[in-house]
Design a protein around this motif. Structure first.
Motif, PDB file in Angstrom:
ATOM      1  N   UNK A   1       0.842  -1.206   0.000  1.00 39.78           N
ATOM      2  CA  UNK A   1       0.000   0.000   0.000  1.00 39.78           C
ATOM      3  C   UNK A   1       0.876   1.255   0.000  1.00 39.78           C
ATOM      4  N   UNK A   2       1.933   1.238   0.815  1.00 40.74           N
ATOM      5  CA  UNK A   2       2.855   2.368   0.861  1.00 40.74           C
ATOM      6  C   UNK A   2       3.561   2.556  -0.472  1.00 40.74           C
ATOM      7  N   UNK A   3       3.955   1.452  -1.097  1.00 42.24           N
ATOM      8  CA  UNK A   3       4.631   1.504  -2.394  1.00 42.24           C
ATOM      9  C   UNK A   3       3.738   2.137  -3.455  1.00 42.24           C
ATOM     10  N   UNK A   4       2.476   1.704  -3.512  1.00 40.52           N
ATOM     11  CA  UNK A   4       1.547   2.256  -4.499  1.00 40.52           C
ATOM     12  C   UNK A   4       1.317   3.744  -4.260  1.00 40.52           C
ATOM     13  N   UNK A   5       1.204   4.146  -2.998  1.00 40.74           N
ATOM     14  CA  UNK A   5       1.018   5.555  -2.674  1.00 40.74           C
ATOM     15  C   UNK A   5       2.252   6.365  -3.028  1.00 40.74           C
ATOM     16  N   UNK A   6       3.426   5.782  -2.824  1.00 47.91           N
ATOM     17  CA  UNK A   6       4.669   6.465  -3.130  1.00 47.91           C
ATOM     18  C   UNK A   6       4.793   6.765  -4.625  1.00 47.91           C
ATOM     19  N   UNK A   7       4.408   5.813  -5.462  1.00 50.19           N
ATOM     20  CA  UNK A   7       4.491   6.019  -6.911  1.00 50.19           C
ATOM     21  C   UNK A   7       3.634   7.206  -7.351  1.00 50.19           C
ATOM     22  N   UNK A   8       2.477   7.374  -6.736  1.00 53.58           N
ATOM     23  CA  UNK A   8       1.595   8.484  -7.087  1.00 53.58           C
ATOM     24  C   UNK A   8       2.121   9.814  -6.560  1.00 53.58           C
ATOM     25  N   UNK A   9       2.689   9.796  -5.354  1.00 55.22           N
ATOM     26  CA  UNK A   9       3.215  11.041  -4.792  1.00 55.22           C
ATOM     27  C   UNK A   9       4.472  11.501  -5.514  1.00 55.22           C
TER      28      UNK A   9
ATOM     29  N   UNK B   1      12.183  -4.982  10.058  1.00 56.30           N
ATOM     30  CA  UNK B   1      11.942  -3.843  10.930  1.00 56.30           C
ATOM     31  C   UNK B   1      13.216  -3.205  11.437  1.00 56.30           C
ATOM     32  N   UNK B   2      14.330  -3.943  11.391  1.00 58.88           N
ATOM     33  CA  UNK B   2      15.596  -3.396  11.851  1.00 58.88           C
ATOM     34  C   UNK B   2      16.663  -3.648  10.793  1.00 58.88           C
ATOM     35  N   UNK B   3      17.610  -2.753  10.746  1.00 62.61           N
ATOM     36  CA  UNK B   3      18.739  -2.934   9.834  1.00 62.61           C
ATOM     37  C   UNK B   3      19.678  -3.989  10.402  1.00 62.61           C
ATOM     38  N   UNK B   4      20.270  -4.789   9.532  1.00 57.35           N
ATOM     39  CA  UNK B   4      21.216  -5.820   9.931  1.00 57.35           C
ATOM     40  C   UNK B   4      22.549  -5.553   9.249  1.00 57.35           C
ATOM     41  N   UNK B   5      23.649  -6.121   9.762  1.00 56.82           N
ATOM     42  CA  UNK B   5      24.955  -5.869   9.141  1.00 56.82           C
ATOM     43  C   UNK B   5      25.013  -6.251   7.678  1.00 56.82           C
ATOM     44  N   UNK B   6      24.291  -7.328   7.275  1.00 53.73           N
ATOM     45  CA  UNK B   6      24.350  -7.727   5.875  1.00 53.73           C
ATOM     46  C   UNK B   6      23.595  -6.765   4.964  1.00 53.73           C
ATOM     47  N   UNK B   7      22.731  -5.916   5.545  1.00 55.78           N
ATOM     48  CA  UNK B   7      21.995  -4.966   4.719  1.00 55.78           C
ATOM     49  C   UNK B   7      22.919  -3.945   4.059  1.00 55.78           C
ATOM     50  N   UNK B   8      24.088  -3.700   4.660  1.00 49.70           N
ATOM     51  CA  UNK B   8      25.002  -2.704   4.105  1.00 49.70           C
ATOM     52  C   UNK B   8      25.534  -3.110   2.745  1.00 49.70           C
ATOM     53  N   UNK B   9      25.549  -4.410   2.465  1.00 49.13           N
ATOM     54  CA  UNK B   9      26.095  -4.905   1.208  1.00 49.13           C
ATOM     55  C   UNK B   9      25.018  -5.328   0.221  1.00 49.13           C
ATOM     56  N   UNK B  10      23.751  -5.025   0.522  1.00 45.03           N
ATOM     57  CA  UNK B  10      22.657  -5.454  -0.330  1.00 45.03           C
ATOM     58  C   UNK B  10      21.781  -4.271  -0.687  1.00 45.03           C
ATOM     59  N   UNK B  11      21.015  -4.454  -1.724  1.00 44.39           N
ATOM     60  CA  UNK B  11      20.087  -3.412  -2.153  1.00 44.39           C
ATOM     61  C   UNK B  11      18.889  -3.408  -1.222  1.00 44.39           C
ATOM     62  N   UNK B  12      18.654  -2.260  -0.558  1.00 42.55           N
ATOM     63  CA  UNK B  12      17.583  -2.200   0.416  1.00 42.55           C
ATOM     64  C   UNK B  12      16.458  -1.273  -0.023  1.00 42.55           C
ATOM     65  N   UNK B  13      16.669  -0.462  -1.055  1.00 42.87           N
ATOM     66  CA  UNK B  13      15.650   0.476  -1.507  1.00 42.87           C
ATOM     67  C   UNK B  13      14.852  -0.162  -2.627  1.00 42.87           C
ATOM     68  N   UNK B  14      13.683  -0.654  -2.298  1.00 33.26           N
ATOM     69  CA  UNK B  14      12.856  -1.335  -3.278  1.00 33.26           C
ATOM     70  C   UNK B  14      11.974  -0.378  -4.062  1.00 33.26           C
ATOM     71  N   UNK B  15      11.742   0.813  -3.511  1.00 28.27           N
ATOM     72  CA  UNK B  15      10.772   1.723  -4.080  1.00 28.27           C
ATOM     73  C   UNK B  15      11.303   2.369  -5.360  1.00 28.27           C
ATOM     74  N   UNK B  16      10.395   2.535  -6.313  1.00 34.30           N
ATOM     75  CA  UNK B  16      10.766   3.103  -7.608  1.00 34.30           C
ATOM     76  C   UNK B  16      11.088   4.577  -7.484  1.00 34.30           C
ATOM     77  N   UNK B  17      11.931   5.045  -8.349  1.00 33.52           N
ATOM     78  CA  UNK B  17      12.251   6.462  -8.451  1.00 33.52           C
ATOM     79  C   UNK B  17      12.027   6.910  -9.878  1.00 33.52           C
ATOM     80  N   UNK B  18      11.134   7.884 -10.037  1.00 36.02           N
ATOM     81  CA  UNK B  18      10.813   8.363 -11.390  1.00 36.02           C
ATOM     82  C   UNK B  18      11.645   9.603 -11.712  1.00 36.02           C
TER      83      UNK B  18
END
Length: 310
Positions: A34-42, A293-310
């Motif tokens: 739901x947040x993702x869909x709202x983000x695309x419109x905003x 819900x929390x960042x983990x050490x392995x997150x630093x080496x992985x893609x964490x931003x799933x949301x689209x950028x127009x």
């Protein structure tokens, strides 16, 4: 620069109550979707991007009934077929619920307080046009936009309620503890300790009649712990577009996936100190996407931003 968007007391009818192997509340993937869909419109209308999403539940009513032990879903009656027979259908679990969503908004809001007021009015209408967990939004109190520093002032308007927090790190710790005692222990055994109500017979409590004393076993941690579905993981190779027939989109690569599970805790909203404690975010890898819900050490080496950028 980031702000907080609060969608208070969203009333949703006929939302999905089934999340993989669990039931009773929609999956956290529904709320991030739901947040993702709202983000695309905003992004298109205001140049703003939404990322984290927190969930606070105020009321819920699952469409289920019990005969005293097990629960069954209260299903709708489908029209008869041309032959006058009952049509086949897939069992669906539904729920009415009232929740508040707290979202992290990135980007500059133009025109100061006037721009914030315009954004709140825009969201008041836009948010109710979307489905949430397959359900229809029937009511929404006044949308609020504030800074991280002023979030605590608005939190009192979200009480009484319980916030859903990620406790998957507790699950991992419990699994390692069980494995230290029994190397053949599987993750499912640890997950069931968070989900099941267990009773054990006391070895020293046997009576002369052969009866034993039974006692309830505590869960791995104190608190209102619940099993959760937290994402999807790939179980097949990534197929080229159009290689698999009858897919929804013939222009996008396709793979088969299965649900991923974790653990969560319902915490009283009065215990929340800052908005970051509430936020769930996507964590994507080559094999799937996960809600954390929390960042983990392995997150630093992985893609964490799933949301689209127009």
């Amino acid at each position: 620069m980031s702000n907080i968007i609060i969608l208070p007391w969203l009333e949703v009818e006929n939302a999905s109550a089934v999340a993989g192997l669990t039931w009773g509340f929609p999956s956290i993937t529904h709320f991030l979707g739901y947040t993702h869909a709202l983000s695309r419109k905003l992004q298109l209308s205001h140049g703003l991007r939404l990322e984290g999403c927190g969930v606070i539940c105020h009321r819920h009513q699952a469409h289920a009934y019990s005969s005293g032990r097990d629960y069954q879903f209260a299903l709708t009656r489908n029209p008869l077929t041309r032959e006058g027979k009952t049509a086949s259908f897939n069992e669906e679990g539904r729920i009415h619920l009232t929740v508040s969503l707290v979202m992290e908004c990135h980007g500059e809001i133009a025109n100061g307080d006037i721009g914030i007021g315009d954004l709140q009015a825009h969201l008041q209408t836009l948010c109710q046009t979307q489905k949430l967990a397959g359900g229809s939004i029937t009511r929404l109190r006044n949308v609020r936009v504030c800074s991280h520093e002023k979030f605590k002032d608005h939190l009192f308007g979200l009480m009484p309620g319980f916030a859903l927090l990620d406790r998957s790190d507790w699950l991992a710790e419990h699994y390692q503890a069980l494995k230290a005692h029994d190397p053949e222990t599987e993750m499912m055994d640890a997950w069931l300790d968070f989900a099941a109500l267990k009773f054990a017979a006391a070895a020293e409590g046997e009576h002369a009649t052969g009866q034993v004393d039974w006692s309830w076993q505590r869960k791995p941690r104190p608190g209102y712990l619940v099993p959760l579905m937290t994402g999807w993981q790939r179980i097949s190779p990534l197929y080229a577009p159009g290689q698999v027939i009858n897919t929804r989109d013939s222009e996008t690569p396709f793979c088969f996936a299965e649900a991923v599970y974790g653990a969560g805790e319902w915490v009283g909203a009065h215990r929340i100190k800052q908005a970051d404690e509430l936020f769930w975010r996507y964590r994507t890898t080559d094999t799937g996407y996960y809600c954390r819900g929390q960042a983990t050490p392995e997150d630093d080496n992985e893609e964490v931003d799933y949301f689209d950028t127009f």
